[in-house]
Design a protein around this motif. Structure first.
Motif, short mmCIF file in Angstrom:
data_model
loop_
_atom_site.label_atom_id
_atom_site.label_comp_id
_atom_site.label_asym_id
_atom_site.label_seq_id
_atom_site.Cartn_x
_atom_site.Cartn_y
_atom_site.Cartn_z
N GLN A 185 -40.96 -40.28 21.58
CA GLN A 185 -40.82 -40.84 22.91
C GLN A 185 -42.08 -40.72 23.78
N PHE A 186 -42.93 -39.76 23.49
CA PHE A 186 -44.04 -39.46 24.39
C PHE A 186 -45.36 -40.05 23.90
N LYS B 20 -43.79 -31.15 22.40
CA LYS B 20 -42.47 -31.62 22.82
C LYS B 20 -41.42 -30.72 22.19
N GLU C 258 -37.34 -30.49 21.15
CA GLU C 258 -36.12 -31.26 20.90
C GLU C 258 -34.93 -30.32 20.85
N SER D 267 -31.90 -34.11 23.04
CA SER D 267 -32.77 -34.34 24.20
C SER D 267 -34.19 -33.93 23.87
N HIS D 268 -35.14 -34.61 24.49
CA HIS D 268 -36.55 -34.31 24.26
C HIS D 268 -37.24 -34.00 25.58
N GLY E 56 -41.09 -33.07 27.16
CA GLY E 56 -42.52 -32.91 26.95
C GLY E 56 -43.02 -31.71 27.73
N SER F 19 -39.39 -35.23 31.34
CA SER F 19 -38.30 -35.89 30.63
C SER F 19 -38.87 -37.04 29.81
N GLU F 20 -38.01 -37.70 29.05
CA GLU F 20 -38.46 -38.80 28.20
C GLU F 20 -39.04 -39.96 29.01
N ASP F 21 -38.56 -40.13 30.24
CA ASP F 21 -39.12 -41.18 31.10
C ASP F 21 -40.19 -40.61 32.05
#
Length: 215
Positions: free
Chosen positions: A108-109, A175, A177, A181-182, A184, A204-206
């Motif tokens: 995701q990152f 990161k 996990e 959930s992930h 960073g 967060s992922e966003d």
């Protein structure tokens, strides 16, 4: 700046293990004491030695093995601390086993996006733009913490007068996990005229701010 503050400022800039830092700290303190005994003032000693110049001289002379060992130790420490934080904040009492990966592992990152987010967060913090910081937060709890009183208290724990922002130094990313959930995790060394500051950000992922720590 007194002797202890100067030694601490130099040690924060060193890229070596804790054991080596301890040795260097004793050496610096002894050198300063010797200069003071000769009649020099602490201001004269510090001006002559220079925190940034002194740290650079040490760093330039560290062996490649020492540098690599220090980097591995630092990254491992960050991952262990973050794993504990994630368990306390997200697990909600459940027994979980978080997994840590380097950012380049994929997912995701994106490294460049993370760097831009980190730069923005630190810039807003330096400018005391708390409204912008709150807009970047992941939760109401984080937004409530992003106020002048709380952040000034955190800043004072490092020093009362940081001076002008000089720039960002080493950056470490990973990161974590857990339960699908992930998060960073970014640790950044930032230099100010009178202080060396380490920021730890949880994203967060966003890329919303889930944690913001200063030391």
């Amino acid at each position: 700046m007194n002797k202890d503050q100067y030694v601490k400022a130099v040690l924060k800039k060193l890229k070596c293990t804790k054991a080596r830092k301890k040795e260097i700290g004793k050496e610096l303190a002894a050198d300063i004491d010797a200069a003071l005994e000769k009649g020099e003032t602490i201001e004269e000693v510090i001006s002559k030695m220079g925190a940034a110049d002194m740290a650079k001289e040490f760093n330039d002379n560290f062996s490649e093995e020492e540098l690599k060992k220090a980097k591995r130790n630092k990254l491992c420490t960050v991952l262990v601390i973050i794993a504990v934080v994630i368990i306390l904040l997200i697990a909600g009492g459940y027994w979980l086993l978080p997994k840590s990966y380097p950012i380049e592992h994929g997912g995701q990152f994106r490294e460049e996006e993370i760097k831009q987010t980190v730069d923005t967060v630190i810039a807003c913090f330096n400018d005391e733009d708390y409204e912008a910081l709150r807009a970047m937060c992941y939760s109401e709890q984080m937004r409530a913490a992003m106020n002048k009183e709380t952040l000034d208290q955190a800043k004072a724990m490092v020093g009362n007068d940081w001076g002008e922002f000089q720039g960002i130094g080493n950056t470490y990313m990973s990161k974590v996990e857990q339960m699908g959930s992930h998060v960073g995790v970014v640790q950044v060394n930032a230099n100010y005229k009178n202080a060396a500051v380490t920021y730890t950000l949880m994203l967060s992922e966003d890329l919303k701010l889930m944690g913001f720590y200063i030391k």
